[in-house]
Design an enzyme around this catalytic site. Structure first.
Site, PDB file in Angstrom:
ATOM      1  CG  ASP A   1       0.626   1.395   6.614  1.00  0.00           C
ATOM      2  OD1 ASP A   1       1.712   0.782   6.505  1.00  0.00           O
ATOM      3  OD2 ASP A   1       0.433   2.552   6.186  1.00  0.00           O
TER       4      ASP A   1
ATOM      5  CG  ASP B   1      -3.318   2.665   8.939  1.00  0.00           C
ATOM      6  OD1 ASP B   1      -3.631   1.802   8.086  1.00  0.00           O
ATOM      7  OD2 ASP B   1      -2.737   3.721   8.642  1.00  0.00           O
TER       8      ASP B   1
ATOM      9  CG  ASP C   1      -6.665   4.921   5.516  1.00  0.00           C
ATOM     10  OD1 ASP C   1      -7.910   4.881   5.641  1.00  0.00           O
ATOM     11  OD2 ASP C   1      -6.006   5.979   5.473  1.00  0.00           O
TER      12      ASP C   1
ATOM     13  CD  GLU D   1      -2.071   1.171   3.044  1.00  0.00           C
ATOM     14  OE1 GLU D   1      -1.724   0.231   3.779  1.00  0.00           O
ATOM     15  OE2 GLU D   1      -2.812   2.086   3.411  1.00  0.00           O
TER      16      GLU D   1
END
Ligand code: TSJ
Length: 675
Positions: A506, A508, A510, A433
């Site tokens: 990641d 997180d 997103d 990403e």
């Protein structure tokens, strides 16, 4: 002893219980938490049988503080009269003889839940309990008998008078048999909710009287009641809670020669199909003849109706089975005398007569419903027609992707940093990403066998994205071309260019989104990749821990705590105190530099929480996440991918309210994304 219309003679005596304690797994499947919970189900199922016979309406399950479980119903009470040959009470025979439960006659309601899937009886639970107490309330008298490890410990005695009737069984699972003896309310509730839906009108209550409750259970109140007047109709409503229904549930039941058929159907605006089937209240996860009959009837009846109303024109093709199943939620429940459970997990109904039974009931009743409810019928058929058009459009979109790819001569995308090896068995593709993480990955990788494809998260910003439209997106197209196998009708798995395809995002929200999207994409268009075990999820560490020169990485919170403990650190260390890479030292202001030196002297412990892959330099990324010798990767199963698909649909769906609710209630799950 009271006179009963039941006769103890009918009990067939089969076997003693010694083999059960020797090989518990053979009788309850396993001795892990599944097996433990199975024991409760087994006892409760006996009470449900009594309820299905119409003799009781309330079942109370209590998790006692001493580790025992009590199950009580308000039925007729297990017979206590003496078996003429065995000279023992019927109750005692039921609880101390293998398989006695199943052959326990007199009651001719016939459709038994208990002794179902694993063919075990209540005696098996007794054998696996250090202590069992049976209390029967019958004919004004309370009877009581106790057992230890399945062996009779006390004579059946009359212990008092009572107004009520019923049966209460209390058992303490043997900690020497089960890996754990901690019950999870959550697990039990799921089962009881389902059983309550399937037996309309009964109440199953669960009471948690434990002083110490498992962490997971604290969210639940101590007393919970399940009661659904609407039965399976309420069940489909519940299944559709987060969806936008287009009609009220359609419900019908019928007694037939093969047994009993009950069906509830509700269409929603979603694209998912969610059909679950049961035989004698046992979930048939692998389907079977009852499900086959349902699907055949559904397709046939909707097509016949659409033709008769000229909604489907003469020149148009019939709706396919897939078209009529898009947005369909249904519960199929059948009851039959001698259910045959087949398949790998014994979750498939093998009674062939149930196909015709369900098919004819659904043909008849659904046609009747459509005739009598023209407005609803129009909605349902309209939804199916929409599905058919979407199917054709999706195929066109797929084809256009292929055509465009072909036009470009299927050249590998420029963003792809390919590996040098052309031997697919050795090769890995990391889908990363963001361009910055992509840069680190490109530098950190072993270029011989590791390829990097950076994808921009932007592709996710398309709300309400139809997955098929996403196929036309350049980012996704790059991915498909990189895989090498094509898509749709021209898919060729032998052309796969990488043995391992690794999603590296990641930790997180997103990252979780993009991972969900990619998993869903693979699930819908490249299920073979998942089935054959090619898809993985990289696990970058969450923490970097440093104590002087000793640098360690932790992938989960517990691991971090364990390392800190090992280092003798008890209190939480300030997170930013991380001895960083040496080159940074030159840039430190003088004061800071002195501070840093001071830290080094005492070998202070520093913790860095990684928020994204971008925070790692190429070497660290290699060392922790990409190096086959050191990394941790999760292989994606079809189960994982299916869950991602559900989350994707909920997150990207057209309804805002349930989406917000979903994100709130599943905030943690979405963040962690253990989908
Ligand atoms: F089997 C068991 F111990 F696991 C158990 C059985 C546990 C619980 C909680 C309930 C029951 C149970 C059994 N509840 N109700 C009954 N009913 C009978 O066994 C019964 C009663 C009367 C007659 C009759 O013909 O009069 C027949 C039966 C099978």
């Amino acid at each position: 002893m009271p006179k009963d219309n039941y006769s103890a003679e009918k009990i067939q005596v089969l076997e003693g219980l010694e083999p059960v304690r020797k090989r518990p797994g053979m009788y309850i499947g396993s001795t892990d938490t599944r097996g433990l919970h199975h024991c409760v189900y087994e006892i409760v199922d006996n009470a449900i049988d009594e309820a299905m016979g119409g003799y009781c309406d309330t079942i109370l399950v209590t998790l006692n503080d001493d580790g025992s479980v009590s199950v009580e119903d308000n039925g007729r009470g297990i017979p206590v009269d003496i078996h003429p040959k065995k000279k023992k009470p019927a109750l005692e025979i039921v609880l101390t003889t293998l398989h006695a439960g199943g052959k326990f006659g007199g009651d001719d309601s016939g459709y038994k839940v208990s002794g179902g899937l694993h063919g075990v009886g209540s005696s098996v639970v007794n054998a696996l309990s250090t202590h069992m107490i049976a209390e029967v309330y019958k004919g004004g008298t309370v009877y009581r008998q106790e057992y230890k490890k399945g062996i009779t410990a006390t004579k059946l005695t009359e212990t008092g008078k009572t107004e009520k009737t019923g049966t209460k069984i209390t058992f303490t699972p043997d900690a020497g048999i089960f890996d754990s003896t901690t019950y999870l309310l959550d697990t039990l509730m799921t089962r009881f909710r389902q059983q309550a839906y399937l037996t309309r009108g009964i109440t199953i209550a669960i009471m948690d009287d434990r002083k110490e409750r498992p962490e997971e259970d604290l969210q639940h109140p101590r007393l919970y009641r399940f009661h659904f007047e609407g039965g399976i109709s309420a069940y489909v409503r519940h299944m559709n809670e987060s969806k936008e229904a287009i009609v009220d549930p359609i419900w019908f039941e019928k007694d037939v020669e093969a047994g009993f058929v009950e069906v509830a159907i509700q269409y929603s605006k979603s694209f998912q199909e969610n059909v679950i089937s049961f035989a004698n209240n046992i979930h048939t996860a692998e389907g079977g003849h009852h499900l086959t009959g349902f699907k055949a009837a559904l397709t046939r009846t909707i097509n016949a109706y659409a033709r008769s109303q000229s909604i489907l024109k003469e020149k148009e093709d019939n709706l396919t089975a897939d078209d009529v199943r898009e947005g369909l939620t249904a519960v199929i429940s059948v009851r039959l005398k001698e259910p045959q459970f087949e398949g790998q997990t014994k979750g498939k109904l093998g009674n062939a007569e149930m196909k015709t039974a369900v098919e004819s009931v659904v043909n008849e009743k659904l046609a009747e419903y459509l005739e009598e409810h023209p407005a609803e019928a129009k909605e349902v058929v309209g939804k199916c027609m929409l599905a058919a058009r979407a199917r054709m459009a999706a195929r066109a979109a797929r084809d256009s992707v292929i055509r465009k790819g072909a036009l470009e001569g299927m050249t590998l995308p420029g963003k792809l940093a390919d590996c040098s090896s052309k031997n697919a068995a050795d090769c890995e593709l990391f889908i990363v990403e963001g361009d910055s993480a992509g840069g680190s990955a490109k530098q950190g990788r072993n270029r011989k066998f590791q390829a990097i494809l950076p994808l921009r998260g932007k592709i996710l910003n398309v709300e309400q994205a139809r997955l098929d439209r996403m196929l036309g997106n350049n980012e996704v197209k790059s991915l498909i071309i990189a895989l090498g196998i094509g898509i749709g009708e021209v898919k060729d798995m032998t052309k796969l260019r990488y043995d391992r395809i690794v999603i590296m995002t990641d930790a997180d929200v997103d990252g979780a989104h993009i991972r969900t999207l990619l998993m869903t994409l693979f699930f819908r268009y490249f299920p073979e990749l998942i089935e054959q075990g090619h898809l993985y999820i990289a696990q970058p560490p969450l923490f970097k821990l440093a104590k002087g020169k000793d640098v360690r990485y932790a992938y989960i919170e517990e691991e971090k705590d364990a390392i800190l403990k090992e280092w003798g650190v008890t209190q939480q260390v300030d997170e930013p105190d991380v001895p960083e890479e040496s080159e940074e030292e030159d840039e430190l202001a003088e004061g800071e530099e002195n501070e840093k030196k001071a830290k080094k002297k005492t070998a202070r412990v520093g913790i860095q929480r990684y928020k994204g892959l971008g925070e790692m330099n190429p070497d660290q990324l290699w060392e922790t996440t990409m190096d086959p010798e050191a990394r941790l990767m999760l292989r994606v199963t079809m189960d994982d991918a299916e869950k991602a698909d559900v989350i994707f649909t909920t997150l990207m769906g057209s309804e805002v309210a349930p989406r917000r609710k979903f994100i709130q209630t599943h905030a943690k799950a979405v963040k962690d994304l253990d989908v």
